[in-house]
Design a protein around this motif. Structure first.
Motif, PDB file in Angstrom:
ATOM      1  N   PRO A 103     -40.322 -32.554  -5.588  1.00 48.79           N
ATOM      2  CA  PRO A 103     -40.630 -32.786  -4.163  1.00 48.79           C
ATOM      3  C   PRO A 103     -40.058 -31.733  -3.211  1.00 48.79           C
ATOM      4  O   PRO A 103     -40.666 -31.434  -2.197  1.00 48.79           O
ATOM      5  CB  PRO A 103     -40.015 -34.154  -3.887  1.00 48.79           C
ATOM      6  CG  PRO A 103     -39.988 -34.830  -5.211  1.00 48.79           C
ATOM      7  CD  PRO A 103     -39.750 -33.743  -6.222  1.00 48.79           C
ATOM      8  N   ASP A 104     -38.910 -31.157  -3.557  1.00 51.18           N
ATOM      9  CA  ASP A 104     -38.274 -30.181  -2.673  1.00 51.18           C
ATOM     10  C   ASP A 104     -38.619 -28.733  -3.024  1.00 51.18           C
ATOM     11  O   ASP A 104     -38.074 -27.806  -2.445  1.00 51.18           O
ATOM     12  CB  ASP A 104     -36.759 -30.381  -2.686  1.00 51.18           C
ATOM     13  CG  ASP A 104     -36.171 -30.244  -4.077  1.00 51.18           C
ATOM     14  OD1 ASP A 104     -36.912 -30.411  -5.064  1.00 51.18           O
ATOM     15  OD2 ASP A 104     -34.953 -29.977  -4.185  1.00 51.18           O
ATOM     16  N   LYS A 105     -39.535 -28.523  -3.947  1.00 51.12           N
ATOM     17  CA  LYS A 105     -39.928 -27.175  -4.384  1.00 51.12           C
ATOM     18  C   LYS A 105     -41.259 -26.785  -3.739  1.00 51.12           C
ATOM     19  O   LYS A 105     -42.027 -27.639  -3.307  1.00 51.12           O
ATOM     20  CB  LYS A 105     -40.088 -27.128  -5.912  1.00 51.12           C
ATOM     21  CG  LYS A 105     -38.848 -27.517  -6.682  1.00 51.12           C
ATOM     22  CD  LYS A 105     -37.807 -26.441  -6.595  1.00 51.12           C
ATOM     23  CE  LYS A 105     -36.610 -26.845  -7.461  1.00 51.12           C
ATOM     24  NZ  LYS A 105     -35.492 -25.995  -7.289  1.00 51.12           N
ATOM     25  N   PRO A 106     -41.553 -25.475  -3.688  1.00 50.98           N
ATOM     26  CA  PRO A 106     -42.841 -25.041  -3.114  1.00 50.98           C
ATOM     27  C   PRO A 106     -44.006 -25.348  -4.063  1.00 50.98           C
ATOM     28  O   PRO A 106     -43.806 -25.586  -5.253  1.00 50.98           O
ATOM     29  CB  PRO A 106     -42.656 -23.536  -2.946  1.00 50.98           C
ATOM     30  CG  PRO A 106     -41.609 -23.163  -3.937  1.00 50.98           C
ATOM     31  CD  PRO A 106     -40.704 -24.356  -4.053  1.00 50.98           C
ATOM     32  N   LEU A 107     -45.234 -25.280  -3.525  1.00 47.76           N
ATOM     33  CA  LEU A 107     -46.438 -25.513  -4.318  1.00 47.76           C
ATOM     34  C   LEU A 107     -46.566 -24.447  -5.405  1.00 47.76           C
ATOM     35  O   LEU A 107     -46.156 -23.297  -5.214  1.00 47.76           O
ATOM     36  CB  LEU A 107     -47.680 -25.451  -3.426  1.00 47.76           C
ATOM     37  CG  LEU A 107     -47.782 -26.472  -2.296  1.00 47.76           C
ATOM     38  CD1 LEU A 107     -48.986 -26.160  -1.417  1.00 47.76           C
ATOM     39  CD2 LEU A 107     -47.890 -27.870  -2.853  1.00 47.76           C
ATOM     40  N   PHE A 108     -47.157 -24.829  -6.547  1.00 48.75           N
ATOM     41  CA  PHE A 108     -47.421 -23.855  -7.608  1.00 48.75           C
ATOM     42  C   PHE A 108     -48.385 -22.790  -7.108  1.00 48.75           C
ATOM     43  O   PHE A 108     -48.140 -21.597  -7.258  1.00 48.75           O
ATOM     44  CB  PHE A 108     -48.016 -24.534  -8.843  1.00 48.75           C
ATOM     45  CG  PHE A 108     -47.019 -25.296  -9.664  1.00 48.75           C
ATOM     46  CD1 PHE A 108     -46.042 -24.640 -10.393  1.00 48.75           C
ATOM     47  CD2 PHE A 108     -47.064 -26.678  -9.728  1.00 48.75           C
ATOM     48  CE1 PHE A 108     -45.131 -25.340 -11.169  1.00 48.75           C
ATOM     49  CE2 PHE A 108     -46.168 -27.388 -10.494  1.00 48.75           C
ATOM     50  CZ  PHE A 108     -45.188 -26.715 -11.214  1.00 48.75           C
ATOM     51  N   VAL A 109     -49.528 -23.235  -6.539  1.00 49.16           N
ATOM     52  CA  VAL A 109     -50.528 -22.309  -6.004  1.00 49.16           C
ATOM     53  C   VAL A 109     -51.081 -22.864  -4.699  1.00 49.16           C
ATOM     54  O   VAL A 109     -51.070 -24.069  -4.468  1.00 49.16           O
ATOM     55  CB  VAL A 109     -51.704 -22.079  -6.991  1.00 49.16           C
ATOM     56  CG1 VAL A 109     -51.242 -21.341  -8.224  1.00 49.16           C
ATOM     57  CG2 VAL A 109     -52.386 -23.379  -7.357  1.00 49.16           C
ATOM     58  N   GLU A 110     -51.554 -21.932  -3.854  1.00 42.55           N
ATOM     59  CA  GLU A 110     -52.162 -22.317  -2.587  1.00 42.55           C
ATOM     60  C   GLU A 110     -53.551 -21.701  -2.498  1.00 42.55           C
ATOM     61  O   GLU A 110     -53.848 -20.731  -3.205  1.00 42.55           O
ATOM     62  CB  GLU A 110     -51.301 -21.828  -1.420  1.00 42.55           C
ATOM     63  CG  GLU A 110     -49.923 -22.468  -1.395  1.00 42.55           C
ATOM     64  CD  GLU A 110     -49.108 -22.047  -0.195  1.00 42.55           C
ATOM     65  OE1 GLU A 110     -49.696 -21.856   0.878  1.00 42.55           O
ATOM     66  OE2 GLU A 110     -47.884 -21.920  -0.336  1.00 42.55           O
ATOM     67  N   VAL A 111     -54.389 -22.247  -1.637  1.00 40.00           N
ATOM     68  CA  VAL A 111     -55.726 -21.695  -1.428  1.00 40.00           C
ATOM     69  C   VAL A 111     -55.577 -20.262  -0.935  1.00 40.00           C
ATOM     70  O   VAL A 111     -54.768 -19.983  -0.053  1.00 40.00           O
ATOM     71  CB  VAL A 111     -56.526 -22.560  -0.424  1.00 40.00           C
ATOM     72  CG1 VAL A 111     -57.854 -21.899  -0.093  1.00 40.00           C
ATOM     73  CG2 VAL A 111     -56.741 -23.950  -0.978  1.00 40.00           C
ATOM     74  N   GLY A 112     -56.350 -19.354  -1.540  1.00 36.54           N
ATOM     75  CA  GLY A 112     -56.286 -17.945  -1.165  1.00 36.54           C
ATOM     76  C   GLY A 112     -55.354 -17.127  -2.044  1.00 36.54           C
ATOM     77  O   GLY A 112     -55.383 -15.900  -2.003  1.00 36.54           O
ATOM     78  N   GLN A 113     -54.547 -17.789  -2.850  1.00 37.73           N
ATOM     79  CA  GLN A 113     -53.595 -17.091  -3.705  1.00 37.73           C
ATOM     80  C   GLN A 113     -54.307 -16.530  -4.939  1.00 37.73           C
ATOM     81  O   GLN A 113     -55.189 -17.166  -5.501  1.00 37.73           O
ATOM     82  CB  GLN A 113     -52.493 -18.049  -4.146  1.00 37.73           C
ATOM     83  CG  GLN A 113     -51.433 -17.426  -5.027  1.00 37.73           C
ATOM     84  CD  GLN A 113     -50.317 -18.427  -5.351  1.00 37.73           C
ATOM     85  OE1 GLN A 113     -50.136 -19.414  -4.653  1.00 37.73           O
ATOM     86  NE2 GLN A 113     -49.601 -18.163  -6.416  1.00 37.73           N
ATOM     87  N   THR A 114     -53.921 -15.330  -5.356  1.00 38.56           N
ATOM     88  CA  THR A 114     -54.464 -14.721  -6.563  1.00 38.56           C
ATOM     89  C   THR A 114     -53.648 -15.176  -7.756  1.00 38.56           C
ATOM     90  O   THR A 114     -52.415 -15.172  -7.708  1.00 38.56           O
ATOM     91  CB  THR A 114     -54.441 -13.182  -6.460  1.00 38.56           C
ATOM     92  OG1 THR A 114     -55.181 -12.790  -5.301  1.00 38.56           O
ATOM     93  CG2 THR A 114     -55.033 -12.534  -7.687  1.00 38.56           C
ATOM     94  N   ILE A 115     -54.339 -15.590  -8.820  1.00 35.85           N
ATOM     95  CA  ILE A 115     -53.674 -16.068 -10.025  1.00 35.85           C
ATOM     96  C   ILE A 115     -54.106 -15.226 -11.221  1.00 35.85           C
ATOM     97  O   ILE A 115     -55.133 -14.555 -11.172  1.00 35.85           O
ATOM     98  CB  ILE A 115     -54.001 -17.556 -10.304  1.00 35.85           C
ATOM     99  CG1 ILE A 115     -55.509 -17.768 -10.452  1.00 35.85           C
ATOM    100  CG2 ILE A 115     -53.420 -18.442  -9.219  1.00 35.85           C
ATOM    101  CD1 ILE A 115     -55.905 -19.117 -10.984  1.00 35.85           C
ATOM    102  N   GLY A 116     -53.307 -15.277 -12.269  1.00 37.42           N
ATOM    103  CA  GLY A 116     -53.638 -14.590 -13.509  1.00 37.42           C
ATOM    104  C   GLY A 116     -53.634 -15.576 -14.659  1.00 37.42           C
ATOM    105  O   GLY A 116     -53.198 -16.723 -14.511  1.00 37.42           O
TER     106      GLY A 116
END
Length: 164
Positions: A103-116
Motif C-alpha cells: 500500500p505504501d509503495k509506488p505503482l508497478f506501471v502507469e499509463v504511458g510508461q514504456t515496459i520491456g
C-alpha cells in the motif's frame, strides 16, 4: 480429499484451460467441466460404501448479463477496431489484482510508461500467495483495464500495450 483440495483443483483446472478433467480415486470420482456455457461445474461422487452422501459443488458462474450485453454489442465494434493495434495482457490466474507491491509503495506501471519483456506489471493474490505478473512483450502501457484490489478471472484482460 476435503473441500479445500477440491476448490484448489477447480482453480487449477480453470488456470490450465482444460475443458474437462475427470479424477477417479478409490472412493471418489470428480468431473470438472469448464466452458463458456455458464461457468465451471464440478460434480463429486462418493463411493456407495462410504457413509458420506453425494455432494454437488458448483463453482462461481461467469457473469453473463443479458440486458447489458445488448448495449455493449453496439459499442464493441468501434472499441475493438480501435484496440486491434494493441496487445492485450491477460490474467494467467484467478485472484485479486494489485497495481502496487504494498500500500505504501509506488505503482508497478502507469499509463504511458514504456515496459520491456520481464518487467513486473502487477501482482495477483491467489490463496494468500502474491504472484508477480511479468510482461511478455515490450511496448508502452496504453490502458489499465482493471481497478486496483479488484477480483480477476483467468484470461481476463488486464492491460493494453502498444508494441510500436
Amino acid at each position: 480429499m476435503d473441500i479445500k483440495d477440491i476448490q484448489n483443483l477447480i482453480k487449477f483446472v480453470a488456470k490450465s484451460g482444460a475443458s474437462e478433467v475427470k479424477l477417479e480415486m478409490d472412493d471418489l470420482k470428480i468431473t470438472i467441466k469448464t466452458g463458456s456455457e455458464g461457468g465451471d461445474t464440478t460434480i463429486v461422487h462418493q463411493a456407495p460404501s462410504s457413509h458420506i452422501p453425494q455432494q454437488v459443488i458448483a463453482a462461481p458462474a461467469l457473469e453473463t448479463p443479458a440486458a447489458p450485453a445488448a448495449s455493449q454489442e453496439s459499442a464493441a465494434p468501434a472499441a475493438a477496431s480501435e484496440n486491434a493495434k494493441y496487445i492485450t495482457i491477460k490474467s494467467p490466474i484467478i485472484g485479486t489484482f494489485y497495481r502496487k507491491p504494498a500500500p505504501d509503495k509506488p505503482l508497478f506501471v502507469e499509463v504511458g510508461q514504456t515496459i520491456g519483456e520481464g518487467d513486473v506489471l502487477c501482482v495477483i493474490e491467489a490463496m494468500k500467495l502474491f504472484n508477480e505478473i511479468e510482461s511478455e512483450v515490450s511496448g508502452k502501457i496504453v490502458k489499465v483495464l482493471v481497478d486496483d484490489s479488484s477480483p480477476v478471472e483467468f484470461d481476463q484482460p488486464l492491460f493494453l500495450v502498444d508494441p510500436s
